[in-house]
Write a protein that holds these residues in place. Structure first.
Motif, PDB file in Angstrom:
ATOM      1  N   UNK A 106      -8.778 -33.788  -2.523  1.00 12.39           N
ATOM      2  CA  UNK A 106      -8.820 -33.432  -3.983  1.00 12.39           C
ATOM      3  C   UNK A 106      -9.816 -32.392  -3.943  1.00 12.39           C
ATOM      4  N   UNK A 107     -10.929 -32.549  -3.380  1.00 13.07           N
ATOM      5  CA  UNK A 107     -11.771 -31.217  -3.368  1.00 13.07           C
ATOM      6  C   UNK A 107     -11.148 -29.944  -2.737  1.00 13.07           C
ATOM      7  N   UNK A 108     -10.736 -30.312  -1.685  1.00 16.66           N
ATOM      8  CA  UNK A 108     -10.190 -29.089  -0.670  1.00 16.66           C
ATOM      9  C   UNK A 108      -9.013 -28.308  -1.425  1.00 16.66           C
ATOM     10  N   UNK A 122     -17.078 -26.352 -13.724  1.00 17.46           N
ATOM     11  CA  UNK A 122     -16.433 -27.654 -14.184  1.00 17.46           C
ATOM     12  C   UNK A 122     -16.380 -28.828 -12.991  1.00 17.46           C
ATOM     13  N   UNK A 123     -15.705 -28.386 -11.758  1.00 15.53           N
ATOM     14  CA  UNK A 123     -15.375 -29.347 -10.611  1.00 15.53           C
ATOM     15  C   UNK A 123     -16.628 -29.994 -10.438  1.00 15.53           C
ATOM     16  N   UNK A 124     -17.896 -29.236 -10.127  1.00 13.57           N
ATOM     17  CA  UNK A 124     -19.176 -30.028  -9.956  1.00 13.57           C
ATOM     18  C   UNK A 124     -20.154 -30.207 -10.916  1.00 13.57           C
ATOM     19  N   UNK A 168     -22.138 -28.294  -0.747  1.00 20.40           N
ATOM     20  CA  UNK A 168     -21.994 -27.322  -1.792  1.00 20.40           C
ATOM     21  C   UNK A 168     -20.415 -27.271  -2.267  1.00 20.40           C
ATOM     22  N   UNK A 169     -20.415 -27.036  -3.542  1.00 12.23           N
ATOM     23  CA  UNK A 169     -19.101 -27.108  -4.348  1.00 12.23           C
ATOM     24  C   UNK A 169     -18.131 -26.086  -3.536  1.00 12.23           C
ATOM     25  N   UNK A 170     -16.919 -26.369  -3.035  1.00  7.90           N
ATOM     26  CA  UNK A 170     -16.181 -25.291  -2.579  1.00  7.90           C
ATOM     27  C   UNK A 170     -15.463 -24.426  -3.541  1.00  7.90           C
ATOM     28  N   UNK A 171     -15.662 -24.743  -5.169  1.00  8.97           N
ATOM     29  CA  UNK A 171     -15.024 -23.927  -6.011  1.00  8.97           C
ATOM     30  C   UNK A 171     -15.891 -22.918  -6.526  1.00  8.97           C
ATOM     31  N   UNK A 179     -23.494 -27.711  -8.621  1.00 10.32           N
ATOM     32  CA  UNK A 179     -23.395 -27.036  -7.588  1.00 10.32           C
ATOM     33  C   UNK A 179     -23.220 -27.921  -6.269  1.00 10.32           C
ATOM     34  N   UNK A 180     -23.151 -29.079  -6.364  1.00 16.07           N
ATOM     35  CA  UNK A 180     -22.971 -30.079  -5.289  1.00 16.07           C
ATOM     36  C   UNK A 180     -21.855 -31.114  -5.758  1.00 16.07           C
TER      37      UNK A 180
END
Length: 344
Positions: free
Chosen positions: A319-321, A274-276, A264-267, A280-281
């Motif tokens: 990059x995600x973190x 926009x990130x995912x 699941x998107x951490x943002x 949502x994933x």
């Protein structure tokens, strides 16, 4: 002659009293005690003296020389002492002044992520295994169910040194070498961090060199549910206890079945952003059950043993973190970028 010596002594001591530096002192030494000085000239004339006068005049001459030398040596010590004190005074450090602050380095963000991942898996009973970045084709491909001319090799085009030696494209060779080293013993529970190389065009999300961490578990009765439970525990430790995972069917030559693992998107927490891309994933790693051919090449009977493996890119996780938009930031050594993570 005795009177001449006494007069010479008085004259020398008077001139020495007026000397003010080492150069003048050296000149006085030459003037009165040198080979062409008056004292030497008087001593040369002792041959004309009687046998009774020679020892008397000789003693007086020695006393005069000793007196002049004593004054010269005394002044020489004074000058040397004064020079030493002046030098020490000039070199004195004022310890009351504030010191110049030294620049302190910080751990690179990729290293932080690697250490965090290692801590999570060590806490689950894994050990860390490492291997060479220059590897044999056999361990990088053939032992992983990728024989020569297999089309799946195109996904991992690498930098070859010779036909049989290359820069490794994954840390999986460490897994194969570990299986060989274990000689069929179980359990095997390792993670393998390290740099890997692929002939990718560098852009915001790709790099010809990146950091990878792979994991391997081999034992009796290892199931897909063990893999899912391990990965769920891992992502919750890494991104937070609210994180969920999703497994999607995929293909990897060295695992069967194989899955892509999304979190699941951490943002946005899974609501879409926009990130995912509003899904949502976010895809984070690949995994699967170890292919029987890989187990067999590693010295394990696939009828008796099973296992799972997984691999992730550290840059992708970082990059995600930390919400980093360009993978190249990790390698440009820009202090403005790196200082953002010094306090983490």
């Amino acid at each position: 002659m005795k009177e001449r010596l006494e007069a010479l002594k008085a004259e020398a001591l008077q001139e020495l009293a007026q000397v003010s530096n080492q150069q003048q002192l050296a000149d006085m030494r030459i003037k009165y005690l040198g080979k062409k000085g008056p004292l030497t000239e008087i001593l040369r004339g002792m041959g004309a003296l009687s046998a009774e006068e020679r020892p008397v005049i000789g003693q007086v001459a020695n006393d005069v020389r000793a007196a002049i030398e004593a004054v010269i040596e005394s002044k020489q010590e004074e000058y040397l002492k004064a020079e030493t004190e002046a030098r020490l005074s000039a070199e004195t450090i004022d310890v009351t002044l504030s010191g110049r602050p030294s620049a302190h380095g910080a751990t690179h963000p990729l290293t932080k992520v690697i250490q965090q991942i290692e801590d999570i898996f060590i806490g689950m009973g894994y050990t860390v295994a490492e291997g060479a970045e220059v590897e044999q084709d056999y361990y990088n491909f053939e032992a992983l169910n990728l024989p020569k001319n297999h089309p799946a090799r195109d996904m991992q085009d690498s930098f070859y040194i010779t036909e049989e030696i290359l820069m490794r494209t994954q840390t999986s060779p460490v897994q194969v070498r570990t299986m060989e080293k274990m000689k069929g013993d179980v359990p095997v529970k390792i993670i393998c961090p390290g740099k890997v190389y692929r002939r990718d065009d560098d852009d915001a999300t790709h790099s010809h060199m990146f950091t990878q961490i792979e994991g391997l578990v081999i034992d009796r009765n290892i199931r897909m549910s063990d893999l899912k439970g391990t990965l769920l525990q891992f992502v919750r430790e890494l991104f937070g206890q609210h994180t969920q995972i999703r497994l999607r069917p995929s293909f990897f030559p060295f695992t069967e079945p194989s899955v892509e693992v999304d979190v699941t998107c951490a943002m946005c927490g899974g609501s879409g952003c926009r990130v995912c891309k509003q899904t949502g994933w976010l895809e984070i790693l690949g995994a699967g059950m170890v292919h029987p051919n890989v187990l067999e090449k590693g010295g394990y009977d696939p009828e008796e043993y099973s296992g799972f493996a997984f691999g992730l890119g550290v840059e992708r996780v970082a990059m995600l973190k930390y919400d980093i938009e360009d993978i190249r930031h990790f390698y440009t050594n820009d202090l403005r970028f790196l200082k953002q993570f010094a306090h983490l």
